[in-house]
Design an enzyme around this catalytic site. Sequence first.
Site, PDB file in Angstrom:
ATOM      1  N   GLY A  41      10.775  -8.039   6.241  1.00 52.97           N
ATOM      2  CA  GLY A  41       9.455  -7.440   6.056  1.00 52.97           C
ATOM      3  C   GLY A  41       8.364  -8.479   6.091  1.00 52.97           C
TER       4      GLY A  41
ATOM      5  CD  GLU B 261      20.514  -8.342   0.602  1.00 53.90           C
ATOM      6  OE1 GLU B 261      21.134  -8.432  -0.474  1.00 53.90           O
ATOM      7  OE2 GLU B 261      19.701  -7.463   0.829  1.00 53.90           O
TER       8      GLU B 261
HETATM    9  N1  COA Z   1       3.509   4.655  -5.473  1.00 54.63           N
HETATM   10  C1  COA Z   1       3.435   5.413  -4.349  1.00 54.63           C
HETATM   11  N2  COA Z   1       3.772   4.952  -3.110  1.00 54.63           N
HETATM   12  C2  COA Z   1       4.202   3.675  -3.044  1.00 54.63           C
HETATM   13  C3  COA Z   1       4.296   2.841  -4.157  1.00 54.63           C
HETATM   14  C4  COA Z   1       3.928   3.370  -5.416  1.00 54.63           C
HETATM   15  N3  COA Z   1       3.999   2.634  -6.503  1.00 54.63           N
HETATM   16  N4  COA Z   1       4.720   1.633  -3.776  1.00 54.63           N
HETATM   17  C5  COA Z   1       4.897   1.694  -2.444  1.00 54.63           C
HETATM   18  N5  COA Z   1       4.582   2.922  -1.999  1.00 54.63           N
HETATM   19  C6  COA Z   1       4.620   3.386  -0.610  1.00 54.63           C
HETATM   20  C7  COA Z   1       3.804   2.454   0.286  1.00 54.63           C
HETATM   21  O1  COA Z   1       2.462   2.877   0.364  1.00 54.63           O
HETATM   22  C8  COA Z   1       4.535   2.563   1.593  1.00 54.63           C
HETATM   23  O2  COA Z   1       4.146   3.782   2.210  1.00 54.63           O
HETATM   24  P1  COA Z   1       3.894   3.841   3.806  1.00 54.63           P
HETATM   25  O3  COA Z   1       5.244   3.584   4.401  1.00 54.63           O
HETATM   26  O4  COA Z   1       3.403   5.223   4.005  1.00 54.63           O
HETATM   27  O5  COA Z   1       2.896   2.759   4.089  1.00 54.63           O
HETATM   28  C9  COA Z   1       5.994   2.727   1.171  1.00 54.63           C
HETATM   29  O6  COA Z   1       5.969   3.212  -0.175  1.00 54.63           O
HETATM   30  C10 COA Z   1       6.778   1.430   1.190  1.00 54.63           C
HETATM   31  O7  COA Z   1       6.107   0.444   0.461  1.00 54.63           O
HETATM   32  P2  COA Z   1       6.086  -1.066   0.983  1.00 54.63           P
HETATM   33  O8  COA Z   1       5.443  -1.907  -0.019  1.00 54.63           O
HETATM   34  O9  COA Z   1       5.551  -1.113   2.373  1.00 54.63           O
HETATM   35  O10 COA Z   1       7.636  -1.330   1.039  1.00 54.63           O
HETATM   36  P3  COA Z   1       8.424  -2.526   1.696  1.00 54.63           P
HETATM   37  O11 COA Z   1       8.828  -2.146   3.059  1.00 54.63           O
HETATM   38  O12 COA Z   1       7.716  -3.831   1.501  1.00 54.63           O
HETATM   39  O13 COA Z   1       9.735  -2.523   0.798  1.00 54.63           O
HETATM   40  C11 COA Z   1      10.941  -2.229  -1.241  1.00 54.63           C
HETATM   41  C12 COA Z   1       9.654  -2.715  -0.606  1.00 54.63           C
HETATM   42  C13 COA Z   1      10.856  -2.512  -2.720  1.00 54.63           C
HETATM   43  C14 COA Z   1      11.148  -0.740  -1.008  1.00 54.63           C
HETATM   44  C15 COA Z   1      12.122  -3.022  -0.582  1.00 54.63           C
HETATM   45  O14 COA Z   1      11.950  -4.383  -0.811  1.00 54.63           O
HETATM   46  C16 COA Z   1      13.458  -2.597  -1.148  1.00 54.63           C
HETATM   47  O15 COA Z   1      14.027  -1.631  -0.680  1.00 54.63           O
HETATM   48  N6  COA Z   1      13.972  -3.321  -2.171  1.00 54.63           N
HETATM   49  C17 COA Z   1      15.242  -2.975  -2.809  1.00 54.63           C
HETATM   50  C18 COA Z   1      16.377  -3.752  -2.246  1.00 54.63           C
HETATM   51  C19 COA Z   1      16.216  -5.226  -2.342  1.00 54.63           C
HETATM   52  O16 COA Z   1      15.401  -5.730  -3.070  1.00 54.63           O
HETATM   53  N7  COA Z   1      17.027  -5.944  -1.588  1.00 54.63           N
HETATM   54  C20 COA Z   1      17.007  -7.376  -1.563  1.00 54.63           C
HETATM   55  C21 COA Z   1      16.152  -7.932  -0.469  1.00 54.63           C
HETATM   56  S1  COA Z   1      16.768  -7.541   1.164  1.00 54.63           S
END
Ligand code: COA
Length: 443
Positions: free
Chosen positions: A211, A232
């Site tokens: 990302g 990972e």
């Molecule tokens: N309330 C409402 N919507 C929210 C939100 C909140 N608090 N936080 C994020 N969103 C929405 C965003 O607006 C975005 O929407 P869009 O797709 O319409 O733009 C969507 O959720 C995703 O948020 P974003 O910050 O873009 O997510 P990301 O792609 O950066 O991923 C995680 C963040 C946390 C989901 C991701 O890191 C994850 O799945 N982590 C768990 C697994 C992990 O940590 N693995 C280890 C690393 S690989």
Amino acid sequence: MTTWCDTTTAVQVVKSGDRLFVPGRCTTPTPLIEALVGRGEELRDVEILDFMSFGPAPYLDPRWVGHFHMRTVFVGESARAAINAGRASYVPVFLSYIPKLFVPGGPFPLDVAFIQVSPPDKHGYCSLGPSVDATRAAVDYAQQVVALVNPRVPRTHGDSFVHVSRLDYAVQWDGPLYEVERQAPDQTQLEIGRHVGELIEDGATLQLGIGAIPHAVLQALTDRRDLGVHGEMFSDGVLDLVERGVITGARKTRDRGKIVASFVVGTRRLMDFLDDNPMVELRSIAYTNDPQTIRQFDHMVAVNSALQVDLTGQVCAESIGTAQYSGVGGQIDFMRGAALAPHGRPILALPSTARTTKASAGNMPFELPPREGQVSRIVPILTPGSAVTTTRAHVHYVVTEYGTVMLLGRSLAERARSLIAIAAPQFREPLERAAYELHLLYR
Ligand code: COA
């Protein structure tokens, strides 16, 4: 004995009631999936264990209820609607633990594994390419293995090799792998990357996910020396730092000089970099994500992200309220492993706000109303129904575009004050008011 055949013949091995592994990401074996679903009418109750597959997932169509049921360990875009409608299931599990699901007598023994591999080398060994992860264990434990054999799969090193004799059915295939282009970081992500970069010293070993934030972090590291990678996964952002001589792995405590991960997601350029490259080792997820492995790296830095963090430091990274969004992934594996490592730094990096198109219903306890189409990701309490991915006792550093705070050893009141200080300015006053109402702060 390997039977070389076409996809239609190969998928005949799947029977009603079978448990099937489908690997994911760049090597998702779409032609096998399509051939299997082509037999949908004659199959009942086939359970598909999905590991972040890319591309179409036709078995999720409502018409296949009772024929196929997908269980996934990580909810991707294609599965989100089906999961939240109850037509597919999410299995919360640490990535490091998935191989244990497949062992005989374990919770999910496999009848069949679909895989995609490189052609056999002169010794008869195919490679799992960029997706070793839990696919390694699926190949080791499934009763039957069905493979697409594709010359475009890079021959990766590590735990990736599968002798051709292990393939029960093999299909010659020549098609492109799924590619993921890098996302250019925006200003907020660049700021986050800059703050995280300040926590990364020369010689550190890094875990970064996929990302824009990981790319922004990597962009902040161009003047560092001898960084290592143990994660990972990794993607194209790592290539630039390898080419500049920043990532050498020269000071890694284990696997010195090697980039180690369990899977790789990216472009063709990255696949070409992986091909027969002894600098890269793709290992089983049981190795890369084991906190006992991770804790051995001096100056291990793990960077993970979140959807919400409450004022005490509880982290939700996988759901938005009750709606499942992603999965546990390797977050706890790496946050815990880095916390235990000598001079280790587990970091949670997230933008302070998220876009919202919904008007607030205002009926959730301590819900902060959106402002100018944004909600705060730092919240008084997690939205009811949210999963706690990482507990507050596991959290050390939290970074937003407004700065870095350290929560380890801090009281609930100190945590609340710190987190309010890195929240978006327009939400700081309502957060502070909520903190008093919640008795986290006292006048
Ligand atoms: N309330 C409402 N919507 C929210 C939100 C909140 N608090 N936080 C994020 N969103 C929405 C965003 O607006 C975005 O929407 P869009 O797709 O319409 O733009 C969507 O959720 C995703 O948020 P974003 O910050 O873009 O997510 P990301 O792609 O950066 O991923 C995680 C963040 C946390 C989901 C991701 O890191 C994850 O799945 N982590 C768990 C697994 C992990 O940590 N693995 C280890 C690393 S690989």
